[in-house]
Design a protein around this motif. Structure first.
Motif, PDB file in Angstrom:
ATOM      1  N   ILE A  43       0.897  -1.473  -0.062  1.00 16.62           N
ATOM      2  CA  ILE A  43      -0.009  -0.015   0.072  1.00 16.62           C
ATOM      3  C   ILE A  43       0.850   1.073   0.029  1.00 16.62           C
ATOM      4  O   ILE A  43       1.703   1.384   0.665  1.00 16.62           O
ATOM      5  N   PRO A  46      -0.141   4.454   3.299  1.00 14.44           N
ATOM      6  CA  PRO A  46      -0.845   3.720   4.565  1.00 14.44           C
ATOM      7  C   PRO A  46      -1.431   5.120   5.398  1.00 14.44           C
ATOM      8  O   PRO A  46      -0.550   6.162   5.621  1.00 14.44           O
ATOM      9  N   GLU A  67      -7.060   0.482   5.071  1.00 19.98           N
ATOM     10  CA  GLU A  67      -6.283  -0.827   4.844  1.00 19.98           C
ATOM     11  C   GLU A  67      -6.510  -1.862   5.645  1.00 19.98           C
ATOM     12  O   GLU A  67      -6.385  -2.960   4.772  1.00 19.98           O
TER      13      GLU A  67
END
Length: 92
Positions: A43, A46, A67
Motif C-alpha cells: 500500500i 498507508p 487498509e
C-alpha cells in the motif's frame, strides 16, 4: 420433469463445503495474516484514511481503517478459495 432435471444438474455442480473446524479457522487466519503482511509493504499511502479507534501491535502500525478493511477482505476471499479448493480436492 424439466424442473427436476435442472435441479439434479445443479446439485451435481454445487461444490461440497466442509464443516467449520479448527483447520478451516487456521486457513482463514493464515490467509488474512499473509495478505496483511503483503499489504503492509504494497500500500503506497498507508494511514491516509480514518484511523482505527484502538491500538494494534506493530504489524498494523500506520494502518488505518481502509487498509485494514481492504487487506482482510482480500484475505477472506483468498481463504474462502483455499477452503473450497482443498475441500473439493478432499484434503479437508
Amino acid at each position: 420433469m424439466l424442473l427436476s432435471s435442472a435441479s439434479l444438474l445443479l446439485a451435481d455442480v454445487t461444490p461440497t463445503t466442509p464443516q467449520w473446524s479448527f483447520q478451516i479457522a487456521l486457513i482463514m487466519i493464515t490467509a488474512n495474516l499473509f495478505v496483511i503482511a503483503i499489504g503492509r509493504y504494497a500500500i503506497k499511502n498507508p494511514g491516509a484514511g480514518p484511523a482505527l479507534p484502538f491500538t494494534l501491535p506493530g504489524l498494523f502500525e500506520g494502518f488505518g481503517l481502509p487498509e485494514l478493511l481492504a487487506t482482510t477482505s482480500l484475505g477472506h476471499i483468498l481463504g474462502a478459495g483455499m477452503v473450497l479448493g482443498l475441500g473439493s480436492a478432499g484434503i479437508l
